[in-house]
Design a protein around this motif. Sequence first.
Motif, PDB file in Angstrom:
ATOM      1  N   ALA A  77      33.183  47.346  44.632  1.00  0.00           N
ATOM      2  CA  ALA A  77      33.884  46.069  44.513  1.00  0.00           C
ATOM      3  C   ALA A  77      34.454  45.947  43.110  1.00  0.00           C
ATOM      4  O   ALA A  77      34.165  46.737  42.236  1.00  0.00           O
ATOM      5  CB  ALA A  77      32.916  44.928  44.794  1.00  0.00           C
ATOM      6  N   GLY A  78      35.246  44.941  42.895  1.00  0.00           N
ATOM      7  CA  GLY A  78      35.751  44.698  41.552  1.00  0.00           C
ATOM      8  C   GLY A  78      37.133  45.255  41.327  1.00  0.00           C
ATOM      9  O   GLY A  78      37.917  45.430  42.248  1.00  0.00           O
ATOM     10  N   HIS A  79      37.391  45.540  40.060  1.00  0.00           N
ATOM     11  CA  HIS A  79      38.711  45.978  39.647  1.00  0.00           C
ATOM     12  C   HIS A  79      38.637  47.298  38.885  1.00  0.00           C
ATOM     13  O   HIS A  79      37.582  47.675  38.378  1.00  0.00           O
ATOM     14  CB  HIS A  79      39.347  44.907  38.754  1.00  0.00           C
ATOM     15  CG  HIS A  79      39.666  43.669  39.506  1.00  0.00           C
ATOM     16  ND1 HIS A  79      38.766  42.644  39.663  1.00  0.00           N
ATOM     17  CD2 HIS A  79      40.797  43.288  40.157  1.00  0.00           C
ATOM     18  CE1 HIS A  79      39.311  41.678  40.379  1.00  0.00           C
ATOM     19  NE2 HIS A  79      40.547  42.034  40.685  1.00  0.00           N
ATOM     20  N   PRO A 138      42.940  45.895  42.034  1.00  0.00           N
ATOM     21  CA  PRO A 138      41.735  45.834  42.874  1.00  0.00           C
ATOM     22  C   PRO A 138      41.243  47.257  43.134  1.00  0.00           C
ATOM     23  O   PRO A 138      42.041  48.177  43.324  1.00  0.00           O
ATOM     24  CB  PRO A 138      42.227  45.196  44.177  1.00  0.00           C
ATOM     25  CG  PRO A 138      43.601  44.693  43.924  1.00  0.00           C
ATOM     26  CD  PRO A 138      44.127  45.390  42.711  1.00  0.00           C
ATOM     27  N   ASP A 184      39.963  50.353  45.082  1.00  0.00           N
ATOM     28  CA  ASP A 184      40.157  50.859  46.440  1.00  0.00           C
ATOM     29  C   ASP A 184      38.829  51.455  46.894  1.00  0.00           C
ATOM     30  O   ASP A 184      38.354  52.434  46.299  1.00  0.00           O
ATOM     31  CB  ASP A 184      41.260  51.919  46.428  1.00  0.00           C
ATOM     32  CG  ASP A 184      41.574  52.478  47.804  1.00  0.00           C
ATOM     33  OD1 ASP A 184      40.740  52.346  48.732  1.00  0.00           O
ATOM     34  OD2 ASP A 184      42.656  53.066  47.957  1.00  0.00           O
TER      35      ASP A 184
END
Length: 185
Positions: free
Chosen positions: A2-4, A110, A112
């Motif tokens: 999750a996350g960036h 974002p 992937d």
Amino acid sequence: MAGHVFQLKATIVGIKPPVWRRVLVAESSTLLDLHNVLQGAFGWYDCHLHEFEIDGSRYGTDDGEGWGPPVKDERRTRLGRVAREGTTMRYVYDFGDDWVHKVVVEKVLPADPRMSYPVCVAGKRACPPEDCGGVWGYREFLAAISDPDHPEHEEMLEWVGGAFDPEEFDPSNFIVSEGLASLLR
């Protein structure tokens, strides 16, 4: 995941035409992780001290030598806490050769979930050989290997393992192994 992820472009300052790499790194990465990624992306061997400078603050690992003011601990500093899109940081590797890199956060994307990070996605030109003497030494090295009549031609080619193509770079060789990113040759 999750996350960036941060899309970073790192360029060695002072070399023309430029030597640069573009990497994708998780926002949760520490600055020590980023150091390891840059080492692998450029093909450095992580044999020397290094330091980051971001917004006037210096980050690194205390070498115990007491040179200058202490640096903030890069092992505890997350990229996502000190950088954002548009941030420019200075990364110096090998205080003797003084390889200064300009690192720019080009984009924050974002993550992937199908990708593994970090990854090197682009770049140009081969990294200068370790311990060649910084930007000035690299220029001298290139002059020697490109001129068969240069008095150090054979010595420099032998030192670098027989051949060196300053234009060579393949991002698909980038891997992460045992916590240290490395670029296989």
